[in-house]
Design a protein around this motif. Structure first.
Motif, PDB file in Angstrom:
ATOM      1  N   LEU A 616      -7.242  -1.354  -9.324  1.00 34.27           N
ATOM      2  CA  LEU A 616      -6.478  -1.967  -8.131  1.00 34.27           C
ATOM      3  C   LEU A 616      -5.203  -2.806  -8.558  1.00 34.27           C
ATOM      4  O   LEU A 616      -4.337  -2.888  -8.050  1.00 34.27           O
ATOM      5  N   VAL A 617      -5.637  -3.670  -9.623  1.00 32.97           N
ATOM      6  CA  VAL A 617      -4.699  -4.688 -10.110  1.00 32.97           C
ATOM      7  C   VAL A 617      -3.377  -3.830 -10.528  1.00 32.97           C
ATOM      8  O   VAL A 617      -2.246  -4.062 -10.243  1.00 32.97           O
ATOM      9  N   THR A 618      -3.503  -3.063 -11.343  1.00 30.87           N
ATOM     10  CA  THR A 618      -2.680  -1.952 -11.666  1.00 30.87           C
ATOM     11  C   THR A 618      -1.750  -1.139 -10.759  1.00 30.87           C
ATOM     12  O   THR A 618      -0.539  -0.977 -10.883  1.00 30.87           O
ATOM     13  N   ALA A 619      -2.398  -0.793  -9.612  1.00 27.71           N
ATOM     14  CA  ALA A 619      -2.018  -0.366  -8.338  1.00 27.71           C
ATOM     15  C   ALA A 619      -0.962  -1.288  -7.768  1.00 27.71           C
ATOM     16  O   ALA A 619       0.093  -1.120  -7.384  1.00 27.71           O
ATOM     17  N   SER A 620      -1.433  -2.579  -7.704  1.00 27.79           N
ATOM     18  CA  SER A 620      -0.903  -3.611  -7.049  1.00 27.79           C
ATOM     19  C   SER A 620       0.669  -3.930  -7.864  1.00 27.79           C
ATOM     20  O   SER A 620       1.458  -4.163  -7.529  1.00 27.79           O
ATOM     21  N   PRO A 624       0.570   3.472  -9.775  1.00 20.48           N
ATOM     22  CA  PRO A 624      -0.436   4.008  -9.180  1.00 20.48           C
ATOM     23  C   PRO A 624      -0.973   5.051 -10.081  1.00 20.48           C
ATOM     24  O   PRO A 624      -2.143   5.558  -9.821  1.00 20.48           O
ATOM     25  N   ALA A 625      -0.132   5.880 -10.640  1.00 15.22           N
ATOM     26  CA  ALA A 625      -0.891   7.061 -11.588  1.00 15.22           C
ATOM     27  C   ALA A 625      -1.503   6.294 -12.495  1.00 15.22           C
ATOM     28  O   ALA A 625      -2.726   6.889 -12.896  1.00 15.22           O
ATOM     29  N   GLU A 626      -1.200   5.133 -13.151  1.00 15.62           N
ATOM     30  CA  GLU A 626      -2.114   4.717 -14.301  1.00 15.62           C
ATOM     31  C   GLU A 626      -3.544   4.158 -13.552  1.00 15.62           C
ATOM     32  O   GLU A 626      -4.590   4.256 -14.096  1.00 15.62           O
ATOM     33  N   ALA A 627      -3.275   3.518 -12.472  1.00 11.81           N
ATOM     34  CA  ALA A 627      -4.397   2.830 -11.547  1.00 11.81           C
ATOM     35  C   ALA A 627      -5.467   4.258 -11.348  1.00 11.81           C
ATOM     36  O   ALA A 627      -6.684   4.115 -11.333  1.00 11.81           O
ATOM     37  N   LEU A 657      -9.772   0.711  -1.659  1.00  7.18           N
ATOM     38  CA  LEU A 657      -8.196   0.439  -1.309  1.00  7.18           C
ATOM     39  C   LEU A 657      -7.365   1.164  -2.195  1.00  7.18           C
ATOM     40  O   LEU A 657      -6.199   1.626  -1.939  1.00  7.18           O
ATOM     41  N   CYS A 658      -7.604   0.872  -3.465  1.00  6.27           N
ATOM     42  CA  CYS A 658      -6.795   1.575  -4.640  1.00  6.27           C
ATOM     43  C   CYS A 658      -6.693   2.947  -4.343  1.00  6.27           C
ATOM     44  O   CYS A 658      -5.287   3.571  -4.481  1.00  6.27           O
ATOM     45  N   ARG A 659      -7.764   3.872  -4.084  1.00  9.50           N
ATOM     46  CA  ARG A 659      -7.460   5.148  -3.820  1.00  9.50           C
ATOM     47  C   ARG A 659      -6.649   5.516  -2.500  1.00  9.50           C
ATOM     48  O   ARG A 659      -5.793   6.605  -2.594  1.00  9.50           O
TER      49      ARG A 659
END
Length: 732
Positions: A616-620, A624-627, A657-659
């Motif tokens: 989630l932190v990575t997406a934020s 988003p690909a790495e997340a 949320l991340c998905r």
């Protein structure tokens, strides 16, 4: 010196026999021997009976002997019964004759003084003194001589290079089985229908080539699966061999018995007693378990050294220090002698007592800077702990000790990724019937097993079993006035409410548990974990400030005490709070430390939670690909833990949320490909990937940003569950 036919046409003279079947594996060992025989004048290959010393030496001698002008000469000593016959055997093997009446050693020195040859002394262990003296003099007076010796122990001659020979690794052992099996059962090959049985059979036989070859010779009557089913009767089953084999190699019992005959009375006694150990053991355990009743504890070290020298016991270096191992096949032989002596029951009790004490000490030492060492020690001793648990579960009158031991190891089951095995032993320890006739007398051990079982079941997402165990624990603890068990039952029931999404009840129970701990004077990893769990309940209710105060306090105590396992969970909560504030760099660094700690202890629960939040932190951060890759990497870990995210809506929120947001940016197909990439990562690769990627101060240009869901936390207040609130009270 009379020259015989060369070993190979056109080659130097010698008497090496021709190989009649294929040579499997040992490439590294052969290279080592090649190098050593170039530099050293005496090389001794040592190992347990049947491990392949002779075959390796003959293959190495054949490869290196071409460098010796006067060839390679084999001297087989296994059939020589008298020390005074050793020199005559050398003369005969070398093809030397002398009718002058001079001593045979004089003739040997005279004939070999100007020669350049390699002498292979095979099977000298029963004549070690005579051989050592002869080799010492020949090497000193014959400069062109080199000696390659094989035996169960070294010659202990100056300048000797010792090469310990281990059993074959699993792939080579399976290959050896298949090749020898094809000679017994034409057309036999390893395939999907038999590979697993063959590999498991070779594992049970310790990869000892003799045992593997004898097993393969049984395929005319038995399948690999049938051989595996009869492995406990290995000494009766594995006999026969080829007609040309040495007598000591025709049955497995004879091969191991050959070593046994060469041992002194004390060595045989220690060998038998060491058979109660499973896997590795250390010197202190051997001294306690095996000392006394005819073998003083202070003498165990010297006798153990002799068994090491004879390759009955092998030394291994591990994360927890120098340890020893006795191969299963050798151990089984010793176990027969222990049973015959009528001492098996006493030795199993002593073994159980030692490992009961070890587990007790390790539980106390878990809350200290030595956590990592404790984890490594228990990992090393797990086979012995399993044996101790099995003894308690099956021996009449010992069930209460089994419950105590299963409960005492809570820190290992929970903290080191052994939930499934812990559940197995805990379930067995409290099951009714069997040998549990002492239930009424030993309630304390049962209460501990119950709350630990509840804890393990919670982490597996099995709320029904957890509730049953914790309810029984609290009711019985209250009826017997066991305040400690009540506190732990209340604590774990609060944890159950936490993963069941009943946050108000979780907060109330966890505060009650912390108050009970304070009254009892309890301060350990469990107590601090209760404080972290209380912080989680506050986070999910929007009280970030209160959660921060709790976890910062835990972080401080853990730093002071050197405790790392609980600290990782406190850092997880602090990372979540940092993410909600948009402090992505800080959140990432906190989670990286969580992952390092959890991976060190193999705590899959903590590790997978940290990976989920890191995604989630990575997406934020705008990736988003790495997340999605990190989310994919987390999925297989849940299979090893239990119900994904405990089935909790609150714990599932970061993943959902991340998905949702990463999927919106990437699109369904690309998101799915990234998740699949993560699913294919091994555990170590997933951790390496999570740790390798540094923080990003800003998302790449043109990448949509995923904003955090900020909490609506109430006014900052000092949480009543903090040990430092209200003048240092542990709970309110």
């Amino acid at each position: 010196m009379r020259r015989t036919q060369p070993s190979e046409p056109g080659g130097p003279p010698g008497n090496l026999p021709q190989e009649l079947n294929s040579f499997v594996g040992r490439a590294a060992e052969l290279d080592d021997l090649d190098a050593l025989l170039t530099e050293a004048r005496l090389v001794t290959v040592v190992g347990v009976g049947g491990v392949g010393k002779s075959r390796l030496a003959l293959r190495a001698a054949g490869r290196t002997g071409w460098r010796r002008r006067d060839g390679v000469w084999l001297v087989e000593l296994s059939a020589v019964s008298k020390a005074e016959l050793v020199e005559y055997t050398l003369l005969e093997s070398l093809g030397l004759t002398d009718h002058t009446g001079r001593p045979p050693r004089t003739v040997l020195v005279e004939q070999l003084a100007e020669r350049q040859l390699l002498l292979v002394l095979d099977g000298f262990e029963h004549l070690v003194d005579a051989c050592a003296g002869l080799v010492r003099e020949l090497l000193r007076r014959c400069p062109g001589l080199r000696v390659l010796a094989t035996g169960r122990r070294p010659l202990t001659v100056e300048g000797e290079c010792i090469v310990p020979l281990s059993p074959l690794p699993a792939p080579d052992a399976a290959t050896l089985f298949a090749e020898r099996a094809a000679g017994t059962l034409p057309g036999f090959t390893l395939g999907d229908d038999n590979r697993a049985d063959v590999v498991e059979l070779c594992r049970h036989l310790d990869g000892i080539p003799l045992a593997v070859e004898l097993a393969a010779g049984r395929l005319g009557a038995l399948s690999p699966a049938q051989l595996l089913a009869r492995i406990d009767d290995r000494f009766r089953m594995l006999k026969g061999g080829s007609r040309g084999a040495l007598p000591r190699h025709q049955t497995l019992r004879t091969a191991i018995g050959w070593s046994h005959e060469l041992c002194s009375a004390d060595e045989r006694l220690l060998w038998a007693r060491l058979s109660v150990f499973s896997g590795q053991f250390d010197l202190e355990a051997a001294e306690y378990v095996c000392g006394g009743h005819g073998l003083a504890a202070e003498d165990v070290l010297d006798v153990l050294g002799e068994l090491l020298a004879q390759s009955v016991v092998v030394r291994e270096d591990s994360a927890s220090g120098v340890r020893y191992r006795i191969l299963d096949t050798v151990r089984a032989y010793g176990a027969e002698w222990l049973e015959a002596a009528g001492d098996a029951a006493r030795m199993r009790r002593r073994h159980r007592d030692w490992f009961m004490g070890l587990a007790t000490w390790c539980e106390l030492d878990w809350f200290s800077p030595r956590q990592a060492e404790v984890a490594a020690l228990i990992e090393s001793e797990l086979p012995n702990l399993r044996s101790a648990l099995e003894y308690c579960m099956t021996e009449p009158g010992e069930a209460h000790l089994g419950r105590y031991l299963a409960g005492t190891l809570w820190f290992y089951w929970v903290g080191c990724g052994r939930l499934s095995e812990g559940r197995h032993w805990l379930d067995r320890s409290i099951e009714p019937g069997g040998h549990d006739e002492d239930r009424g007398e030993y309630t304390e051990s049962r209460l501990k097993a119950l709350w630990v079982l509840g804890y393990v079941a919670i982490l597996q997402g099995d709320t029904v079993a957890a509730l049953a165990a914790l309810t029984e624990c609290r009711e019985e603890a209250e009826s017997t006035d066991n305040a400690t068990a009540v506190a732990y039952a209340v604590h774990r029931t609060g944890c159950l409410a936490l993963i069941s999404d009943d946050m108000e009840r979780a907060e109330r129970l966890l505060r009650e548990a912390l108050e009970r701990y304070r009254e009892l004077g309890e301060l350990n990893s469990n107590v601090l974990m209760g404080q972290v769990e209380l912080a989680m309940s506050l986070v999910f209710q929007g009280d970030l400030a209160g959660a921060l105060l709790l976890c910062e306090d835990v972080d401080e105590i853990c730093r002071e005490r050197g405790e790392r396992w609980t600290r990782a969970y406190a850092l997880y909560v602090l990372a979540y709070a940092a993410w909600t504030r948009g402090e992505h760099d800080s959140a990432r660094e906190l989670l990286r430390e969580c992952i390092r700690i959890d991976h060190t202890f193999h705590d899959l629960v903590g590790l997978v939670l940290s990976l989920e939040l890191l995604a989630l932190v990575t997406a934020s951060e705008g990736d988003p690909a790495e997340a999605a890759v990190l989310q994919g990497a987390a999925e297989p870990l849940w299979d090893s833990v239990g119900l994904p995210l405990f089935g909790s809506g609150y714990f599932s929120a970061p993943r959902a949320l991340c998905r949702q947001q990463a999927g919106e940016v990437l699109g369904r197909e690309r998101y799915a490909r990234c998740v699949q990439e993560g699913q294919a990562l091994t555990l170590d690769a997933a951790v390496e990937r999570a740790l390798a990627r540094g923080p990003r101060s800003a998302p790449p240009a043109g990448t949509p940003h995923i904003a955090p869901q900020r909490s609506t936390a109430p006014e900052t207040r000092k949480p009543a569950g903090s040990p430092t609130s209200n003048g240092g009270e542990a709970a309110g």
